[in-house]
Design a protein around this motif. Structure first.
Motif, PDB file in Angstrom:
ATOM      1  N   THR A 150      55.087   4.858 -14.582  1.00  0.00           N
ATOM      2  CA  THR A 150      54.374   5.348 -15.761  1.00  0.00           C
ATOM      3  C   THR A 150      53.671   6.627 -15.346  1.00  0.00           C
ATOM      4  O   THR A 150      53.276   6.787 -14.183  1.00  0.00           O
ATOM      5  N   THR A 151      53.535   7.556 -16.266  1.00  0.00           N
ATOM      6  CA  THR A 151      52.879   8.827 -15.972  1.00  0.00           C
ATOM      7  C   THR A 151      51.765   9.079 -16.982  1.00  0.00           C
ATOM      8  O   THR A 151      51.858   8.692 -18.138  1.00  0.00           O
ATOM      9  N   ASN A 152      50.727   9.719 -16.502  1.00  0.00           N
ATOM     10  CA  ASN A 152      49.603  10.114 -17.351  1.00  0.00           C
ATOM     11  C   ASN A 152      49.170  11.502 -16.897  1.00  0.00           C
ATOM     12  O   ASN A 152      48.414  11.652 -15.948  1.00  0.00           O
ATOM     13  N   GLY A 153      49.717  12.504 -17.570  1.00  0.00           N
ATOM     14  CA  GLY A 153      49.506  13.863 -17.091  1.00  0.00           C
ATOM     15  C   GLY A 153      50.272  14.071 -15.801  1.00  0.00           C
ATOM     16  O   GLY A 153      51.476  13.870 -15.741  1.00  0.00           O
ATOM     17  N   THR A 154      49.570  14.432 -14.747  1.00  0.00           N
ATOM     18  CA  THR A 154      50.204  14.603 -13.437  1.00  0.00           C
ATOM     19  C   THR A 154      50.134  13.343 -12.591  1.00  0.00           C
ATOM     20  O   THR A 154      50.671  13.313 -11.484  1.00  0.00           O
ATOM     21  N   SER A 155      49.485  12.301 -13.084  1.00  0.00           N
ATOM     22  CA  SER A 155      49.357  11.046 -12.345  1.00  0.00           C
ATOM     23  C   SER A 155      50.631  10.214 -12.503  1.00  0.00           C
ATOM     24  O   SER A 155      51.142  10.040 -13.606  1.00  0.00           O
ATOM     25  N   VAL A 156      51.129   9.699 -11.381  1.00  0.00           N
ATOM     26  CA  VAL A 156      52.348   8.886 -11.371  1.00  0.00           C
ATOM     27  C   VAL A 156      52.027   7.527 -10.768  1.00  0.00           C
ATOM     28  O   VAL A 156      51.515   7.441  -9.642  1.00  0.00           O
TER      29      VAL A 156
END
Length: 251
Positions: A150-156
């Protein structure tokens, strides 16, 4: 007129000779082409992790399972590229005591292969990948080796079904190999998750009970009906013959 050269004239001639030699040396040096750069050294995942430090446990497991050699061989003989997810030493030390020692050689190999993706994936490409990701461990079905993101902006975030790990930083990338540090060891379902429920046994077919001869509800068969009819016909014939014989004496 004297044939003897003056000291000034000799000094002048030596200066001209030195200038000539110096110009010749410079011209020769400039004229020589620069040597062509040699081929880059072969990629070595172990050296990359050694340079980054804090990956002693992962390097040791690479040696035990030979996965490090497999990565190097594939990188140097293929253009497909690879992506390595590297847990640092503190991620391994946070596991329950004895977890790694409880695994046999095949299970250790599967664990480390689970941290290797068989294609090069840049940080931007994580935003567009489809789940589940295919790893070197193989089967990505739920009870085997699923790896979802899952991704949230640049967070993986990497999801195994047992743990959720975060992609922390890029250790190395060259367009063919990408090595990313993750904050946890990726524990696959096959080795650390609940086992799939056992399939229920198929019900046995019901067996018909044989009924005893003479039961009232026993269906009559064709042979039984035929025997009964023959018996009735025989009795009627016998009675008719007996009545005829008696009548002869009274007539």
């Amino acid at each position: 007129m004297s044939n003897k050269m003056s000291p000034h004239f000799l000094t002048f001639q030596l200066s001209l000779l030195l200038i000539f030699l110096l110009c010749t040396t410079i011209t020769t040096t400039i004229a020589q082409p620069a040597p062509a750069p040699g081929p880059p050294p072969p990629t070595n995942i172990t050296k990359i992790l050694e340079k980054a430090s804090q990956f002693t446990t992962l390097i040791r497991l690479y040696g035990i399972t030979k996965v490090g050699d497999q990565i190097n061989t594939q990188l140097n003989n293929s253009q497909q590229g690879m992506t390595v997810l590297a847990p640092p030493d503190n991620a391994f030390s946070s596991l329950a005591p004895g977890v790694l020692n409880s695994l046999n050689d095949q299970q250790k190999d599967e664990l480390i292969q689970f941290h290797v993706l068989p294609t090069f994936i840049s940080t931007a490409q994580f935003q567009t990948l489809s789940n589940p990701l295919r790893t070197q461990a193989g089967d990505s079905t739920y009870y085997n080796f699923p790896l979802n993101i899952t991704t949230n902006g640049t967070s993986v975030t990497l999801i195994t079904g047992v743990v959720n790990a975060t992609l922390q930083n890029t250790i190395y990338t060259d367009g063919q190999l990408a090595v990313y540090q993750v904050d946890k060891v990726l524990l696959p379902m096959n080795l650390f998750g609940p086992q799939p429920p056992a399939a229920a046994p198929a019900p046995e077919p019901e067996k018909k009970k044989k009924k005893k001869t003479g039961d009232d509800d026993t269906p009559a068969t064709d042979s039984t009906v035929s025997s009964s009819v023959d018996l009735r016909i025989g009795m009627h014939g016998l009675m008719g013959g007996l009545i005829g014989f008696i009548a002869m004496f009274y007539l």
